[in-house]
Design an enzyme around this catalytic site. Structure first.
Site, PDB file in Angstrom:
ATOM      1  N   ARG A  59       0.818  -1.224   0.000  1.00 21.01           N
ATOM      2  CA  ARG A  59       0.000   0.000   0.000  1.00 21.01           C
ATOM      3  C   ARG A  59       0.849   1.271   0.000  1.00 21.01           C
ATOM      4  O   ARG A  59       0.328   2.361  -0.250  1.00 21.01           O
ATOM      5  CB  ARG A  59      -1.006  -0.032   1.158  1.00 21.01           C
ATOM      6  CG  ARG A  59      -2.107  -1.065   0.917  1.00 21.01           C
ATOM      7  CD  ARG A  59      -3.139  -1.052   2.008  1.00 21.01           C
ATOM      8  NE  ARG A  59      -2.595  -1.417   3.293  1.00 21.01           N
ATOM      9  CZ  ARG A  59      -2.411  -2.667   3.720  1.00 21.01           C
ATOM     10  NH1 ARG A  59      -2.734  -3.679   2.938  1.00 21.01           N
ATOM     11  NH2 ARG A  59      -1.921  -2.901   4.913  1.00 21.01           N
ATOM     12  N   GLU A  96       4.168  -9.959  14.537  1.00 20.33           N
ATOM     13  CA  GLU A  96       3.520 -10.291  15.806  1.00 20.33           C
ATOM     14  C   GLU A  96       3.885 -11.725  16.234  1.00 20.33           C
ATOM     15  O   GLU A  96       4.192 -11.989  17.379  1.00 20.33           O
ATOM     16  CB  GLU A  96       2.007 -10.152  15.636  1.00 20.33           C
ATOM     17  CG  GLU A  96       1.311  -9.746  16.892  1.00 20.33           C
ATOM     18  CD  GLU A  96      -0.156  -9.507  16.653  1.00 20.33           C
ATOM     19  OE1 GLU A  96      -0.539  -9.201  15.509  1.00 20.33           O
ATOM     20  OE2 GLU A  96      -0.908  -9.647  17.627  1.00 20.33           O
TER      21      GLU A  96
END
Ligand code: AMP
Length: 171
Positions: A59, A96
Site C-alpha cells: 500500500r 507479531e
C-alpha cells in the site's frame, strides 16, 4: 476542503480479531480525495530535497509513486522476500508471531542520496525500521518517514527515533 479521514474505512477484526484495519481503498477510488492526500503528504515534506522515494509493499506503492512524480524523484519499491527480480539486500523484521524479511534492489539507492520513506500506516514501526536499515546499508540518508496515518497507541515512532516521522492523520 474535503477531509481525507472521511475516505478511510475502518474495518474491525481484519485480518484477525483485535486489529482495526484502516482501509484506504475509498481514498484511492476518489480522484479528488487522492489529490488532496498527495498535496497534504507534500506539505509534510516541506520542500526538503529528496532524490528517491521508497514505497513499502504494497500500500506504500500507491501514494509513493504519486509523491515521487510530484517531487521529481525516483521511486524505489521495497518488497517482501523473493519478489524482486534483480540482486537484493535483505532485512529480517519481527512480526507479531515470528519473522519475515523485506528486500530492496542493491543498485536502487546510491551513496549519499536523500531518501523519503512512505507507507500508508505506521503501526508498531517494525516495517519502517527495516526499510530505513536497508536504505542506510546502501549508503542512503533517510530524510523523513512519511505516512498517511499513525496509530499512536502502538508507539511506532519510538522505533524510528533516529528519523523525522510525519503523518497526515493520527489515531
Ligand atoms: P508495523 O510494522 O507494525 O508498523 O506495520 C506497518 C505495516 O502494516 C504497513 O505496511 C501497513 O500497511 C500495515 N498495517 C499495520 N497495521 C495496520 C492497520 N491497522 N490497518 C492497515 N494497515 C496496517
Amino acid at each position: 476542503m474535503l477531509d481525507i479521514e472521511d475516505y478511510i474505512r475502518i474495518i474491525p477484526d481484519f485480518p484477525k480479531e483485535g486489529i482495526i484495519f484502516k482501509d484506504i481503498t475509498p481514498l484511492l477510488a476518489s480522484p479528488e480525495a487522492s489529490s488532496v492526500c498527495v498535496q497534504q503528504l507534500l506539505e509534510l515534506i516541506d520542500g526538503k530535497k529528496i532524490d528517491k522515494v521508497v514505497g513499502v509493499e504494497s500500500r506504500g506503492f500507491f501514494f509513493g509513486t504519486l509523491l515521487a512524480q510530484e517531487i521529481g524523484a525516483g521511486f524505489v519499491p521495497v518488497r517482501k522476500a523473493g519478489k524482486l527480480p534483480y540482486q537484493t539486500l535483505k532485512q529480517p523484521y519481527e512480526l507479531e508471531y515470528g519473522w519475515d524479511a523485506l528486500e530492496i534492489h542493491e543498485d536502487a539507492i546510491s551513496k549519499g542520496e536523500k531518501v523519503l520513506v512512505h507507507d500508508d500506516v505506521l503501526a508498531t514501526g517494525g516495517t519502517a525500521e527495516a526499510v530505513c536499515s536497508l536504505i542506510e546499508q546502501l549508503g542512503g540518508e533517510v530524510v523523513q518517514c512519511n505516512f498517511i496515518m499513525q496509530l499512536d497507541f502502538l508507539k511506532g515512532k519510538q522505533k524510528l527515533k533516529k528519523y523525522p516521522v510525519a503523518s497526515i492523520l493520527n489515531y
